[in-house]
Scaffold this motif. Structure first.
Motif, short mmCIF file in Angstrom:
data_model
loop_
_atom_site.label_atom_id
_atom_site.label_comp_id
_atom_site.label_asym_id
_atom_site.label_seq_id
_atom_site.Cartn_x
_atom_site.Cartn_y
_atom_site.Cartn_z
N MET A 128 38.97 101.39 23.89
CA MET A 128 37.50 101.40 23.92
C MET A 128 36.89 101.79 22.58
O MET A 128 35.71 102.15 22.50
N GLU A 129 37.68 101.75 21.51
CA GLU A 129 37.10 102.03 20.20
C GLU A 129 36.07 100.95 19.86
O GLU A 129 36.23 99.79 20.23
N THR A 130 34.95 101.34 19.23
CA THR A 130 34.68 102.66 18.70
C THR A 130 33.75 103.48 19.62
O THR A 130 33.25 104.53 19.21
N THR A 131 33.55 103.00 20.83
CA THR A 131 32.71 103.74 21.78
C THR A 131 33.39 105.04 22.20
O THR A 131 32.77 106.11 22.20
N LEU A 132 34.65 104.96 22.55
CA LEU A 132 35.46 106.12 22.89
C LEU A 132 36.70 106.11 22.00
O LEU A 132 37.38 105.09 21.88
N LEU A 133 36.98 107.25 21.38
CA LEU A 133 38.11 107.37 20.47
C LEU A 133 39.26 108.09 21.15
O LEU A 133 39.05 108.86 22.09
N VAL A 134 40.45 107.87 20.65
CA VAL A 134 41.61 108.60 21.15
C VAL A 134 41.37 110.09 20.93
O VAL A 134 41.02 110.52 19.83
N HIS A 167 36.78 94.51 16.71
CA HIS A 167 37.97 93.69 16.53
C HIS A 167 38.88 94.37 15.50
O HIS A 167 38.55 94.43 14.31
N ASP A 168 39.98 94.91 15.99
CA ASP A 168 40.96 95.58 15.14
C ASP A 168 41.80 94.52 14.43
O ASP A 168 42.68 93.90 15.02
N LEU A 169 41.52 94.31 13.14
CA LEU A 169 42.17 93.24 12.40
C LEU A 169 43.65 93.51 12.13
O LEU A 169 44.37 92.60 11.71
N SER A 170 44.10 94.76 12.38
CA SER A 170 45.51 95.07 12.18
C SER A 170 46.36 94.58 13.35
O SER A 170 47.59 94.64 13.29
N LYS A 171 45.71 94.11 14.40
CA LYS A 171 46.44 93.62 15.58
C LYS A 171 46.07 92.17 15.83
O LYS A 171 44.96 91.73 15.48
N PRO A 172 46.98 91.42 16.43
CA PRO A 172 46.70 90.00 16.66
C PRO A 172 45.55 89.80 17.62
O PRO A 172 45.33 90.58 18.55
N GLU A 173 44.77 88.76 17.37
CA GLU A 173 43.63 88.44 18.22
C GLU A 173 44.11 88.01 19.61
O GLU A 173 45.03 87.20 19.74
N GLN A 174 43.49 88.59 20.64
CA GLN A 174 43.81 88.17 22.00
C GLN A 174 42.88 87.02 22.38
O GLN A 174 41.70 87.21 22.60
N VAL A 175 43.45 85.83 22.38
CA VAL A 175 42.65 84.64 22.65
C VAL A 175 42.77 84.27 24.12
O VAL A 175 43.85 84.25 24.69
N SER A 176 41.63 84.02 24.77
CA SER A 176 41.64 83.60 26.17
C SER A 176 40.67 82.43 26.32
O SER A 176 39.46 82.61 26.24
N ASN A 177 41.22 81.25 26.49
CA ASN A 177 40.38 80.08 26.68
C ASN A 177 40.07 79.83 28.15
O ASN A 177 39.38 78.87 28.50
N GLN A 178 40.60 80.71 28.99
CA GLN A 178 40.40 80.53 30.43
C GLN A 178 38.97 80.89 30.82
O GLN A 178 38.36 81.82 30.28
N GLN A 179 38.44 80.16 31.75
CA GLN A 179 37.13 80.50 32.31
C GLN A 179 37.34 81.18 33.65
O GLN A 179 38.10 80.72 34.48
N ASP A 209 36.15 97.54 24.68
CA ASP A 209 35.38 97.28 23.46
C ASP A 209 36.29 96.88 22.30
O ASP A 209 35.89 96.09 21.44
N ASN A 210 37.50 97.41 22.25
CA ASN A 210 38.47 97.03 21.24
C ASN A 210 39.19 95.77 21.74
O ASN A 210 40.20 95.86 22.44
N ARG A 211 38.67 94.62 21.41
CA ARG A 211 39.11 93.38 22.04
C ARG A 211 40.56 93.01 21.71
O ARG A 211 41.18 92.24 22.41
N ASN A 212 41.11 93.59 20.62
CA ASN A 212 42.49 93.26 20.26
C ASN A 212 43.50 94.25 20.82
O ASN A 212 44.70 94.12 20.58
N ALA A 213 43.03 95.26 21.55
CA ALA A 213 43.96 96.28 22.03
C ALA A 213 43.55 96.77 23.41
O ALA A 213 43.52 97.96 23.67
N SER A 214 43.23 95.84 24.30
CA SER A 214 42.75 96.24 25.61
C SER A 214 43.40 95.41 26.70
O SER A 214 43.49 94.18 26.60
#
Length: 278
Positions: free
Chosen positions: A132-138, A208-220, A233-238
């Protein structure tokens, strides 16, 4: 059978510091002891049900009141023991009975705290991951309103709410996510943006944490009735609805309200204390 005995002020204070009210049992002030023991759960009940703990000022006032009452009760016990050194001793004042009362009262209080979500209307969590970064931090400790969506006549979950929910597959696991899709909506993602019924929506909290691969979802996804689509909120680590699908309303446990404490790698993050979660 009762006898008079000389009370020890230091012992009365120690008993009362261990469990407020126990020192008064030792001094045979039973009515005052019962009121003192009940004060803590009653205050937590009122503060939670009235929503006082969901603001920085209210949380601070409740914390100060509990702390001051705990210390003040020890001072009262000390003064009573000094002013009235002789007290009537019955079976309640025997050491093993005092020990049993103390353990029983402490266990009852811990039971209430363990089920505070149901009893008091709030629950407390620690953020263990970066989803949930950067709304909630570890390291953030936050308080959540377990009655937010259960009051009669109140609003249900709204888009943008940060919520604690049960994993639809593993019920014992609780996640923190943000509600993005409402019942009946079509949700998809394109180029890192969230589309509702084909139109991009405001998503200012996305990180978007650029140090991690983008989670792509083309599904509707089609959100079923009485269900919600959630994203971290951290779309690459959730781990969120992109993985386990929309979440039924009954799996939403609470709405996150406030960061009440935060500890980083090596120090307290003072600027986050009392931060409202939005």
């Amino acid at each position: 059978m009762t006898t008079d005995y000389k009370s020890r002020p230091w012992l009365a204070v120690l008993l009362n510091l261990f469990m407020p009210g126990l020192g008064l049992v030792y001094l045979n002030r039973l009515a005052l002891a019962a009121a003192t023991i009940l004060f803590f759960p009653l205050l937590l009940l009122i503060a939670g049900r009235a929503g006082l703990v969901f603001s920085a000022l209210g949380f601070l006032l409740v914390t100060l009141l509990l702390t001051c009452f705990w210390l003040a009760s020890a001072i009262v016990v000390f003064r009573l023991a000094r002013r009235h050194p002789l007290a009537s001793r019955g079976w309640l004042q025997r050491w093993y009975v005092l020990l049993a009362i103390g353990i029983g009262a402490y266990a009852a209080l811990q039971f209430c705290i363990s089920f505070r979500g149901v009893l008091f209307g709030y629950d407390i969590f620690n953020m263990p991951a970066s989803s949930m970064e950067t709304t909630l931090l570890v390291g953030d400790d936050f308080i959540a309103n377990t009655l937010a969506y259960s009051r009669s006549g109140g609003q249900g979950p709204q888009r943008g709410d940060v919520v604690v929910l049960q994993n639809p597959v593993k019920a014992k696991l609780k996640y923190v996510e943000r509600i993005m899709g409402l019942p009946g909506e079509q949700v998809s993602m394109r180029d890192g943006r969230v589309l509702i019924n084909g139109k991009a929506i405001a998503d200012e909290h996305a990180f978007h944490d650029l140090s991690k691969p983008e989670q792509v979802s083309n599904q509707q996804f089609t959100v079923p009735p009485d269900s919600y689509f959630v994203l971290g909120d951290n779309r690459n680590a959730s781990l969120d609805s992109r993985h386990f699908g929309p979440v039924p309303a009954e799996k939403i446990y609470a709405r996150v309200e406030l960061v009440w404490f935060s500890y980083g790698v090596s120090s307290v993050r003072w600027d986050r204390l009392g931060l409202a979660v939005k």
